[in-house]
Design a protein around this motif. Structure first.
Motif, mmCIF file in Angstrom:
data_model
loop_
_atom_site.group_PDB
_atom_site.id
_atom_site.type_symbol
_atom_site.label_atom_id
_atom_site.label_comp_id
_atom_site.label_asym_id
_atom_site.label_seq_id
_atom_site.Cartn_x
_atom_site.Cartn_y
_atom_site.Cartn_z
ATOM 1 N N TYR A 194 0.828 -1.201 0.000
ATOM 2 C CA TYR A 194 0.000 0.000 0.000
ATOM 3 C C TYR A 194 0.861 1.250 0.000
ATOM 4 C CZ TYR A 194 -3.517 -3.291 1.652
ATOM 5 O OH TYR A 194 -4.374 -4.359 1.777
ATOM 6 N N TYR B 89 0.171 5.123 1.014
ATOM 7 C CA TYR B 89 -0.870 5.797 1.780
ATOM 8 C C TYR B 89 -0.493 7.243 2.066
ATOM 9 C CZ TYR B 89 2.242 4.830 5.745
ATOM 10 O OH TYR B 89 3.330 4.775 6.575
ATOM 11 N N TYR C 256 -6.031 8.638 2.279
ATOM 12 C CA TYR C 256 -5.931 8.086 0.922
ATOM 13 C C TYR C 256 -5.004 6.879 0.946
ATOM 14 C CZ TYR C 256 -4.954 7.703 -4.057
ATOM 15 O OH TYR C 256 -4.829 7.221 -5.339
ATOM 16 N N GLU D 158 -3.582 3.457 -1.907
ATOM 17 C CA GLU D 158 -3.646 2.671 -3.138
ATOM 18 C C GLU D 158 -3.040 1.312 -2.838
ATOM 19 O OE1 GLU D 158 -1.464 4.675 -6.252
ATOM 20 O OE2 GLU D 158 -2.593 6.515 -5.991
ATOM 21 N N LEU E 51 -5.781 14.954 -5.442
ATOM 22 C CA LEU E 51 -5.896 13.498 -5.425
ATOM 23 C C LEU E 51 -6.743 13.041 -4.227
ATOM 24 C CD1 LEU E 51 -4.969 10.699 -6.582
ATOM 25 C CD2 LEU E 51 -3.065 10.852 -4.964
ATOM 26 N N ILE E 52 -6.447 13.565 -3.062
ATOM 27 C CA ILE E 52 -7.217 13.207 -1.863
ATOM 28 C C ILE E 52 -8.674 13.628 -2.045
ATOM 29 C CG2 ILE E 52 -7.545 13.661 0.608
ATOM 30 C CD1 ILE E 52 -4.386 14.162 0.624
ATOM 31 N N GLN F 104 -10.474 14.042 -4.699
ATOM 32 C CA GLN F 104 -11.212 13.251 -5.688
ATOM 33 C C GLN F 104 -11.729 11.945 -5.092
ATOM 34 O OE1 GLN F 104 -8.181 12.867 -8.687
ATOM 35 N NE2 GLN F 104 -8.924 14.605 -9.878
ATOM 36 N N HIS F 105 -10.987 11.380 -4.153
ATOM 37 C CA HIS F 105 -11.337 10.074 -3.589
ATOM 38 C C HIS F 105 -11.966 10.166 -2.202
ATOM 39 C CE1 HIS F 105 -9.310 7.841 -6.799
ATOM 40 N NE2 HIS F 105 -8.461 8.860 -6.798
ATOM 41 N N ASN F 106 -11.694 11.256 -1.506
ATOM 42 C CA ASN F 106 -12.145 11.405 -0.121
ATOM 43 C C ASN F 106 -12.412 12.896 0.127
ATOM 44 O OD1 ASN F 106 -12.576 11.230 2.628
ATOM 45 N ND2 ASN F 106 -10.552 10.416 3.117
ATOM 46 N N TRP G 171 -12.095 14.363 3.536
ATOM 47 C CA TRP G 171 -10.861 14.003 4.236
ATOM 48 C C TRP G 171 -11.181 13.176 5.480
ATOM 49 C CZ3 TRP G 171 -5.718 16.696 3.609
ATOM 50 C CH2 TRP G 171 -5.624 17.323 2.362
ATOM 51 N N LEU H 75 -9.991 7.126 7.007
ATOM 52 C CA LEU H 75 -10.388 5.845 6.428
ATOM 53 C C LEU H 75 -10.000 4.654 7.305
ATOM 54 C CD1 LEU H 75 -9.235 6.627 2.775
ATOM 55 C CD2 LEU H 75 -11.533 6.908 3.749
#
Length: 100
Positions: A7, A9, A53, A55, A81-82, A84-86, A89, A92
């Motif tokens: 990962y 992160y 975040y 991957e 980037l953060i 777009q996915h979260n 914030w 997670l």
């Protein structure tokens, strides 16, 4: 033996706060270490413990390449980037760690 997973992160101190990028083969353990602040480190000094975040990769080489690439990005790209996915914030970690 199962396939190893790696990962990349990103941790944050708060929304729009200080960022930390790392790589690990055990995301739950590694984030727990950051959160416990048992190790004197950058993340402990700046209270960077919110997992915002991550991957997943199947091999360490690609994970390390991605980590190095993200570290070279400018701050605005990392924040985008953060976002777009979260977008909020959110931390997670509770979602991946399960019941404590």
């Amino acid at each position: 033996m199962g396939e190893r997973v790696y990962y990349v992160y990103i941790l944050a101190s708060k929304i729009g706060g200080t960022l930390y990028i790392g790589v690990t083969n055990d995301l739950i353990r590694r984030v727990a270490e950051h959160k416990s602040e048992i190790i004197e480190s950058f993340t402990e000094k700046y209270d960077v413990a919110r997992l915002v975040y991550f991957e997943q990769f199947n091999d360490p080489e690609n994970a390390i390449k991605r980590e190095k690439r993200l570290k070279k990005w400018n701050r605005a790209w990392k924040i985008r980037l953060i976002g777009q996915h979260n977008p909020n914030w959110d931390d997670l970690y509770p979602g991946i760690a399960g019941p404590q």
